[in-house]
Write an enzyme that holds these catalytic residues in place. Sequence first.
Site, PDB file in Angstrom:
ATOM      1  N   ASN A 149       0.837  -1.192   0.000  1.00  0.00           N
ATOM      2  CA  ASN A 149       0.000   0.000   0.000  1.00  0.00           C
ATOM      3  C   ASN A 149       0.877   1.249   0.000  1.00  0.00           C
ATOM      4  O   ASN A 149       2.045   1.175   0.377  1.00  0.00           O
ATOM      5  CB  ASN A 149      -0.903  -0.003   1.237  1.00  0.00           C
ATOM      6  CG  ASN A 149      -2.061  -0.965   1.078  1.00  0.00           C
ATOM      7  OD1 ASN A 149      -2.699  -1.012   0.039  1.00  0.00           O
ATOM      8  ND2 ASN A 149      -2.337  -1.757   2.107  1.00  0.00           N
ATOM      9  N   CYS A 170      -4.823  -7.331  -3.804  1.00  0.00           N
ATOM     10  CA  CYS A 170      -5.359  -7.102  -2.470  1.00  0.00           C
ATOM     11  C   CYS A 170      -6.367  -8.211  -2.175  1.00  0.00           C
ATOM     12  O   CYS A 170      -6.830  -8.891  -3.093  1.00  0.00           O
ATOM     13  CB  CYS A 170      -6.024  -5.725  -2.416  1.00  0.00           C
ATOM     14  SG  CYS A 170      -6.640  -5.215  -0.793  1.00  0.00           S
ATOM     15  N   HIS A 171      -6.717  -8.394  -0.885  1.00  0.00           N
ATOM     16  CA  HIS A 171      -7.659  -9.463  -0.533  1.00  0.00           C
ATOM     17  C   HIS A 171      -8.983  -8.928  -0.008  1.00  0.00           C
ATOM     18  O   HIS A 171      -9.796  -9.674   0.524  1.00  0.00           O
ATOM     19  CB  HIS A 171      -7.032 -10.409   0.507  1.00  0.00           C
ATOM     20  CG  HIS A 171      -6.354  -9.710   1.641  1.00  0.00           C
ATOM     21  ND1 HIS A 171      -5.061  -9.978   2.001  1.00  0.00           N
ATOM     22  CD2 HIS A 171      -6.772  -8.718   2.469  1.00  0.00           C
ATOM     23  CE1 HIS A 171      -4.714  -9.198   3.016  1.00  0.00           C
ATOM     24  NE2 HIS A 171      -5.744  -8.434   3.323  1.00  0.00           N
ATOM     25  N   HIS A 201      -9.800  -0.663  -2.107  1.00  0.00           N
ATOM     26  CA  HIS A 201     -10.371  -0.286  -0.820  1.00  0.00           C
ATOM     27  C   HIS A 201     -11.664   0.520  -0.955  1.00  0.00           C
ATOM     28  O   HIS A 201     -12.225   0.926   0.055  1.00  0.00           O
ATOM     29  CB  HIS A 201      -9.360   0.486   0.046  1.00  0.00           C
ATOM     30  CG  HIS A 201      -8.238  -0.385   0.546  1.00  0.00           C
ATOM     31  ND1 HIS A 201      -7.178   0.129   1.258  1.00  0.00           N
ATOM     32  CD2 HIS A 201      -8.018  -1.720   0.437  1.00  0.00           C
ATOM     33  CE1 HIS A 201      -6.340  -0.863   1.553  1.00  0.00           C
ATOM     34  NE2 HIS A 201      -6.839  -1.991   1.069  1.00  0.00           N
ATOM     35  N   TYR A 258     -12.162   6.993   4.149  1.00  0.00           N
ATOM     36  CA  TYR A 258     -12.211   7.428   2.761  1.00  0.00           C
ATOM     37  C   TYR A 258     -13.409   8.319   2.470  1.00  0.00           C
ATOM     38  O   TYR A 258     -13.533   8.844   1.371  1.00  0.00           O
ATOM     39  CB  TYR A 258     -12.254   6.211   1.824  1.00  0.00           C
ATOM     40  CG  TYR A 258     -11.229   5.162   2.131  1.00  0.00           C
ATOM     41  CD1 TYR A 258      -9.939   5.520   2.533  1.00  0.00           C
ATOM     42  CD2 TYR A 258     -11.516   3.814   2.025  1.00  0.00           C
ATOM     43  CE1 TYR A 258      -8.992   4.560   2.821  1.00  0.00           C
ATOM     44  CE2 TYR A 258     -10.577   2.845   2.309  1.00  0.00           C
ATOM     45  CZ  TYR A 258      -9.313   3.222   2.710  1.00  0.00           C
ATOM     46  OH  TYR A 258      -8.375   2.268   2.996  1.00  0.00           O
TER      47      TYR A 258
END
Length: 488
Positions: A149, A170-171, A201, A258
């Site tokens: 990241n 990413c998971h 994300h 975010y």
Amino acid sequence: MSFKIAIVGAGSVGFTKKLFTDILCVPEFRDIEFALTDVSEHNLGMIKAILDRIVEANKLPTKVTATTNRREALEGARYIISCVRVGGLEAYADDIRIPLKYGIDQCVGDTICAGGILYGQRNIPVILDFCRDIREVAETNAKFLNYANPMAMNTWAAIEYGKVDTVGLCHGVQHGAEQIAEVLGAKSPKELDYVCSGINHQTWFIELRLNGRPIGKDELVAAFEAHPVYSKQEKLRIDVLKRFGVYSTESNGHLSEYLPWYRKRPDEITRWIDMSDWIHGETGGYLRYSTETRNWFETEYPQFLEAASKPIDPARRSNEHASHILEALETNRVYRGHFNVKNDGVITNLPQDAIIESPGFVDRFGINMAAGITLPEACAATCMASINVQRMSVHAAIAGDIDLLKLAVLHDPLVGAVSTPEEVWQMVDEMVVAQAAWLPQYADAVPAAKERLSKSKVKTREWAGAARRSVRSIEELRAEKAALKQAG
């Protein structure tokens, strides 16, 4: 098959072990070479001993090397996997501590927001160094798999400026799908089919089917609100689901950073988060977790080494994308996953230059994205706010432009909801000065930033945040693990 995989930042011991064992679950990969590299000889020694023990216990011909010389590790590599955290926990602590002085309360701070943007400034010069080495000494057309990241910024820099074949991994999508399957009463996550798309994300489950049956918003909301655990841990995600009509992949704590609506006032933060685990919104939660994990590993290392003697079990192969991508590329066994790549028309209502995360299929011909996806308007608008910040942040990191960096931070949704322009300008100066050792592109800007800080009249405060917890001692962690074991 015989080829070489280089793992950069291999001192991320637990994750490197997971990637290693996943890859060796593919029968054709037993003869390959793993080249480990890291700036820490200490961590390299620990992970190499663990991987050597795995190879020995499973009687494999796999070769494992370790070196602090990155070019040596990358030489001849077909695949390069990055797990780096530039500046380590020392720099990361400033990503959380300094913004708190200006009222910005982050749970993770590794994607956008003040911490994520500065994290990108530290990483991007190093990512470009990796790309130069890959172009010069790796196998022709080597593939760079970035796990580090801030995912979008790192991948953006590698593709646009590093000129290397790069995919970001990413998971979050897998974890979100497991949650949805659970609340809907599925016996296995495999019963859930979905289209999930957006940016890293901030990816959205825009279509859901359980055993072929479409799942709508109302059913999903009811299922989450009825769940005895997620109804408490994911309050913010459920609220976004109600308002947007689709579920976000990202955890309660991550998602809260975010958006400009949930973390801007301390009294509101405690309303939306859950303190049962760091990932649900705790102030500096991931920093605390990472610190405790490092301390635990250092203390309990002999146990980790002993556990490496167990046989590899293919049934326990994780859902991390890397091993499945390599298997598809090398054997042509097709794999469907969610990948971070340059948009180029994949998502119709996001910019072409953005790094998006969306479904794709992998075979011998490479990663083939499913194009023509259109996000719901609210999802696209939320993604756009982050994309604009990411673009400015990448350009600032490449140019070493502190003025553009300040504008990027100013346009961050949460920062803009909390801080004034004067506070943002001073905060960025303070962060650049504190992290100067990892920001070579800003070397010429540091003296003027120091001068401005010496004359500034912008007030700050010493604040631990709305929901901060102290790092637990090894003794406390042992007691907690023992209690959980007894209860289970």
